[in-house]
Design an enzyme around this catalytic site. Structure first.
Site, PDB file in Angstrom:
ATOM      1  N   GLY A  40       5.445  -7.836  -6.296  1.00 32.95           N
ATOM      2  CA  GLY A  40       4.090  -7.308  -6.327  1.00 32.95           C
ATOM      3  C   GLY A  40       4.025  -5.936  -6.981  1.00 32.95           C
ATOM      4  O   GLY A  40       5.044  -5.325  -7.316  1.00 32.95           O
ATOM      5  N   THR A  93      -1.406  -3.596   4.827  1.00 33.33           N
ATOM      6  CA  THR A  93      -2.505  -3.321   5.747  1.00 33.33           C
ATOM      7  C   THR A  93      -2.768  -4.528   6.641  1.00 33.33           C
ATOM      8  O   THR A  93      -2.087  -5.539   6.570  1.00 33.33           O
ATOM      9  CB  THR A  93      -3.778  -2.939   4.973  1.00 33.33           C
ATOM     10  OG1 THR A  93      -4.093  -3.997   4.042  1.00 33.33           O
ATOM     11  CG2 THR A  93      -3.565  -1.647   4.204  1.00 33.33           C
ATOM     12  N   PHE A 123       0.828   6.187   1.546  1.00 30.15           N
ATOM     13  CA  PHE A 123       2.065   6.932   1.321  1.00 30.15           C
ATOM     14  C   PHE A 123       1.872   8.146   0.423  1.00 30.15           C
ATOM     15  O   PHE A 123       2.806   8.915   0.228  1.00 30.15           O
ATOM     16  CB  PHE A 123       3.123   6.022   0.693  1.00 30.15           C
ATOM     17  CG  PHE A 123       3.696   5.011   1.648  1.00 30.15           C
ATOM     18  CD1 PHE A 123       4.701   5.361   2.528  1.00 30.15           C
ATOM     19  CD2 PHE A 123       3.229   3.707   1.668  1.00 30.15           C
ATOM     20  CE1 PHE A 123       5.241   4.430   3.410  1.00 30.15           C
ATOM     21  CE2 PHE A 123       3.762   2.769   2.540  1.00 30.15           C
ATOM     22  CZ  PHE A 123       4.770   3.130   3.414  1.00 30.15           C
ATOM     23  N   HIS A 125     -10.967   0.690  -4.710  1.00 24.76           N
ATOM     24  CA  HIS A 125      -9.687   0.128  -5.097  1.00 24.76           C
ATOM     25  C   HIS A 125      -9.889  -0.893  -6.216  1.00 24.76           C
ATOM     26  O   HIS A 125     -11.017  -1.243  -6.556  1.00 24.76           O
ATOM     27  CB  HIS A 125      -9.000  -0.540  -3.903  1.00 24.76           C
ATOM     28  CG  HIS A 125      -8.364   0.421  -2.959  1.00 24.76           C
ATOM     29  ND1 HIS A 125      -9.091   1.166  -2.053  1.00 24.76           N
ATOM     30  CD2 HIS A 125      -7.067   0.779  -2.783  1.00 24.76           C
ATOM     31  CE1 HIS A 125      -8.263   1.940  -1.356  1.00 24.76           C
ATOM     32  NE2 HIS A 125      -7.041   1.716  -1.770  1.00 24.76           N
ATOM     33  N   LYS A 167      -7.373  -6.194  -4.558  1.00 27.17           N
ATOM     34  CA  LYS A 167      -7.099  -5.882  -3.155  1.00 27.17           C
ATOM     35  C   LYS A 167      -7.779  -6.914  -2.272  1.00 27.17           C
ATOM     36  O   LYS A 167      -8.973  -7.197  -2.444  1.00 27.17           O
ATOM     37  CB  LYS A 167      -7.591  -4.469  -2.821  1.00 27.17           C
ATOM     38  CG  LYS A 167      -7.222  -4.012  -1.421  1.00 27.17           C
ATOM     39  CD  LYS A 167      -7.526  -2.523  -1.238  1.00 27.17           C
ATOM     40  CE  LYS A 167      -7.226  -2.055   0.172  1.00 27.17           C
ATOM     41  NZ  LYS A 167      -5.809  -2.269   0.556  1.00 27.17           N
ATOM     42  N   GLY A 185      -6.824   0.271   4.502  1.00 32.38           N
ATOM     43  CA  GLY A 185      -6.174   0.811   5.691  1.00 32.38           C
ATOM     44  C   GLY A 185      -6.345   2.310   5.783  1.00 32.38           C
ATOM     45  O   GLY A 185      -6.509   2.865   6.878  1.00 32.38           O
TER      46      GLY A 185
END
EC number: 1.17.1.8
Length: 249
Positions: free
Chosen positions: A14, A79, A107, A134, A138, A144
């Site tokens: 991914g 998430t 992150f 996003h 997604k 999240g």
């Protein structure tokens, strides 16, 4: 002589998983020992000490369970970890006291600072709403990060005795006011060409405060991923939020 920490990546094909593989391979103190994707037998995860999970919400809990039951620490960027799922994971970890799991909604260090700043600002402003953007690939909404931010803001408001966000809306048949996360409105946009973006708007009589963070490339998440990988073996049990490893919790 420095000992290298062995790492496996689940969801390696991914977008985030491939970036994580490259980041681990580029770190002198880490060794990539396994790449896994949907349908692969995780087995012993190549002898990894830490596994990074960037998969999908339906697969992540089983992946993490496999890690825990095999004594492998986990850093999770997937998430969809609801309260019930977190509670189930805590029960599992109680039987594997030496294993650490980090569930991180985001992150990027800038995103963690954004959430920290928003939590500080929450008690001073009557109104607040969140807009997150996003890429259209997604699979979940809100993100999240947005959900976590809303939870932190709501908690800070409650601790400060701030009342409900004012809103006179009586009719919204199309859901134009967005989602409701602990009393905080969250709006999700999905746009081609975007990666991960979030804006928090605060309002009070006569003033406004806007806190915004933008990730233009997935490389922005990798320093946080590596920080999580290096720290999670020293934190047995469940940790929600990378900020706790960075002194921002």
């Amino acid at each position: 002589m420095t000992t290298s920490l062995s790492v496996a990546v689940i969801g390696a094909a991914g977008r985030m998983g491939s970036a994580a593989c490259a980041a681990v391979e580029g770190a002198s103190d880490l060794t990539l020992v396994g790449r896994y994707d949907a349908g692969d037998d995780l087995g012993d995860l190549g002898g990894a000490e830490v596994a990074v999970d960037f998969t999908v919400p339906d697969a992540s809990p089983a992946n993490v369970r496999h890690c825990v039951e095999h004594g492998v620490h986990a850093v999770v960027g997937t998430t969809g970890w609801s309260t019930d799922r977190l509670d189930t994971l805590r029960e599992l970890l109680a039987d594997h006291a030496s294993v650490g799991v980090l569930i991180a909604p985001n992150f990027a260090v800038g995103a963690l600072l954004m959430m920290s700043f928003a939590q500080q600002a929450a008690r001073f402003y009557e109104s607040v709403e969140i807009v997150e953007t996003h890429h259209p690939g997604k699979v979940d909404a809100p993100s999240g990060t947005a959900a976590r931010t809303a939870e932190l803001i709501a908690r800070a408001r409650a601790e400060a005795g701030v009342g409900p966000v004012p809103d006179a809306t009586e009719s919204d048949p199309l859901g134009a006011r967005g989602g409701d996360v602990d009393g905080i409105r969250v709006h999700s946009q999905r746009l081609r060409g975007r990666v991960a973006h979030q804006e928090i708007s605060f309002g009070a009589e006569g003033e406004a405060l806007t806190i915004r963070h933008d990730s233009f490339d997935r490389v922005s998440f990798m320093p946080g991923v590596l920080a999580g990988v290096r720290a999670v073996p020293e934190h047995p049990g469940l940790t929600v939020g990378l900020e706790h490893f960075l002194g921002l919790g």
